[in-house]
Design a protein around this motif. Structure first.
Motif, PDB file in Angstrom:
ATOM      1  N   TYR A 127      -4.576   9.468   3.232  1.00 17.71           N
ATOM      2  CA  TYR A 127      -3.769   8.181   3.788  1.00 17.71           C
ATOM      3  C   TYR A 127      -3.264   8.536   5.291  1.00 17.71           C
ATOM      4  O   TYR A 127      -3.352   7.736   6.269  1.00 17.71           O
ATOM      5  CB  TYR A 127      -2.664   8.144   2.877  1.00 17.71           C
ATOM      6  N   GLU A 128      -3.011   9.612   5.454  1.00 24.05           N
ATOM      7  CA  GLU A 128      -2.402   9.971   6.714  1.00 24.05           C
ATOM      8  C   GLU A 128      -3.531  10.128   7.621  1.00 24.05           C
ATOM      9  O   GLU A 128      -3.232   9.513   9.186  1.00 24.05           O
ATOM     10  CB  GLU A 128      -1.541  11.457   6.778  1.00 24.05           C
ATOM     11  N   TYR A 172      -9.053   1.819   4.481  1.00 27.24           N
ATOM     12  CA  TYR A 172      -7.713   1.496   4.159  1.00 27.24           C
ATOM     13  C   TYR A 172      -7.573   1.294   2.988  1.00 27.24           C
ATOM     14  O   TYR A 172      -6.587   1.719   1.980  1.00 27.24           O
ATOM     15  CB  TYR A 172      -6.710   0.769   5.093  1.00 27.24           C
ATOM     16  N   GLY A 173      -8.549   0.322   2.428  1.00 32.98           N
ATOM     17  CA  GLY A 173      -8.550   0.034   0.898  1.00 32.98           C
ATOM     18  C   GLY A 173      -8.782   0.987   0.036  1.00 32.98           C
ATOM     19  O   GLY A 173      -8.192   1.234  -0.940  1.00 32.98           O
ATOM     20  N   ARG A 209      -7.844  -3.539  -2.098  1.00 32.20           N
ATOM     21  CA  ARG A 209      -9.267  -4.085  -1.914  1.00 32.20           C
ATOM     22  C   ARG A 209      -9.266  -5.433  -1.861  1.00 32.20           C
ATOM     23  O   ARG A 209     -10.327  -6.161  -2.568  1.00 32.20           O
ATOM     24  CB  ARG A 209     -10.017  -3.684  -2.856  1.00 32.20           C
ATOM     25  N   ASN A 210      -8.242  -6.414  -1.567  1.00 30.57           N
ATOM     26  CA  ASN A 210      -8.347  -7.685  -1.265  1.00 30.57           C
ATOM     27  C   ASN A 210      -9.775  -7.857  -0.458  1.00 30.57           C
ATOM     28  O   ASN A 210      -9.807  -7.384   0.758  1.00 30.57           O
ATOM     29  CB  ASN A 210      -7.318  -8.265  -0.192  1.00 30.57           C
ATOM     30  N   ALA A 222      -7.830  -6.725   9.282  1.00 33.26           N
ATOM     31  CA  ALA A 222      -6.972  -5.251   9.019  1.00 33.26           C
ATOM     32  C   ALA A 222      -5.784  -5.748   8.071  1.00 33.26           C
ATOM     33  O   ALA A 222      -5.189  -6.551   7.967  1.00 33.26           O
ATOM     34  CB  ALA A 222      -6.551  -4.821  10.124  1.00 33.26           C
ATOM     35  N   HIS A 223      -5.574  -4.678   7.203  1.00 30.78           N
ATOM     36  CA  HIS A 223      -4.129  -4.774   6.293  1.00 30.78           C
ATOM     37  C   HIS A 223      -3.214  -4.852   7.017  1.00 30.78           C
ATOM     38  O   HIS A 223      -3.055  -4.072   8.200  1.00 30.78           O
ATOM     39  CB  HIS A 223      -4.379  -3.606   5.534  1.00 30.78           C
ATOM     40  N   GLY A 224      -2.199  -5.642   6.931  1.00 33.36           N
ATOM     41  CA  GLY A 224      -0.921  -5.576   7.723  1.00 33.36           C
ATOM     42  C   GLY A 224      -0.280  -4.284   7.504  1.00 33.36           C
ATOM     43  O   GLY A 224       0.189  -3.671   8.526  1.00 33.36           O
TER      44      GLY A 224
END
Length: 316
Positions: A66-67, A223-224, A230-231, A250-252
């Motif tokens: 994640y980092e 990121y998902g 995984r929208n 991109a994910h918020g």
């Protein structure tokens, strides 16, 4: 010592304690299957269930992944300020994928988040997570839901957030959402007084640019993979077009995490961010900052605006 502040569970909330984290894949499938049958409206009831999961420990390999995706330095003893959101995401998904949740999961857009981090959460600590939906509100583009999250360690509240999610649809007869709705919210203990936004008669000056980022087409997929979100609006241009977006966005939570990684380490802080316009992938964005305020923009279009302010740590 146990935290003396009351839990966010309201008088009508029903607390349900889970034995294990919910599995995201079946929740996503269930939410997708139910989405076409939901007809969102601001006055619909929301589930009163508060989900609680105890004994949560951080997978350090997952944390490092994640980092890397979000640009944080790896190996720190303190979690990134956005990481508890990822830990609690399966609980939020269980609520939002349920039949009783009135908004369709598919196409749901994260529109804002407020985080209060009372102390830096340790990467090696054990946590109790709690999530519940607070209610719905009309939005100029549809209906918005608010989801509250808490993280406790040794009985102390160390982190909490308030997120809003938008289901886009036609909403005749509903006035646009009041953009100053946060003025009536409860303020976390220790939050310093803040001047009203746009209190100056002069037009605010753009924040000075400090970095330019070229975002690859696969940012949403990467990121998902680390967040579990995984929208389909984030994964591929074809699936994004089904929900009215020309390309994947991109994910918020990736955009704010990337900004906060650039901003620097935070301990006891309050973070606020509004996801004002989708970040299309691939694309180029500018990160800008002045004092506590930051934003992500492309040209004159602001995609994200927010601020980071120190707070007084919660007393024991």
């Amino acid at each position: 010592m146990a935290d003396r502040c009351p839990s966010f569970a309201g008088p009508e909330s029903r607390t349900r304690t889970l034995a294990a984290p919910p599995s995201l894949t079946p929740l996503l499938a269930r939410g997708a299957a139910l989405s076409p049958f939901k007809r969102p409206r601001p006055d619909a009831p929301v589930p009163a269930t508060r989900l609680v999961l105890s004994g949560v420990r951080v997978d350090l390999a997952h944390l490092a992944a994640y980092e890397r995706v979000c640009g944080f330095a790896t190996g720190a003893d303190v979690l990134p300020v956005t990481y508890p959101h990822v830990l609690a995401f399966p609980l939020a998904m269980r609520i939002m994928a349920a039949r009783a949740f009135p908004l369709p999961l598919l196409g749901l857009v994260h529109t804002s988040i407020e985080i209060t981090q009372h102390q830096g959460p340790a990467a090696t600590a054990e946590y109790e997570l709690a999530v519940r939906a607070e209610g719905l509100a009309p939005h100029r583009r549809g209906t918005e839901a608010t989801v509250l999250t808490e993280a406790r360690s040794d009985g102390r509240l160390v982190w909490e957030s308030r997120s809003t999610y938008l289901a886009r649809h036609g909403s005749p007869g509903h006035a646009p959402r009041n953009v100053s709705r946060n003025t009536s919210r409860s303020v976390p203990p220790g939050t310093p007084p803040q001047a009203p936004r746009n209190s100056s008669p002069e037009e605010p000056q753009p924040l000075p640019a400090v970095a330019e980022w070229h975002l690859a087409q696969d940012v949403g997929r990467r990121y998902g993979a680390v967040s579990g979100d995984r929208n389909p609006i984030h994964l591929h241009p074809l699936t994004a077009r089904l929900f009215g977006f020309p390309r994947a966005i991109a994910h918020g939570m990736w955009t704010i995490a990337r900004c906060l990684a650039e901003y620097g380490p935070q301990q006891a802080v309050g973070v606020r961010a509004e996801f004002r316009a989708p970040v299309l992938l691939p694309g180029t964005v500018t990160y800008a900052v002045r004092g506590p305020s930051f934003e992500l923009r492309a040209g004159e279009r602001v995609h994200l605006s927010g601020d980071v302010r120190p707070i007084h740590p919660r007393s024991e």
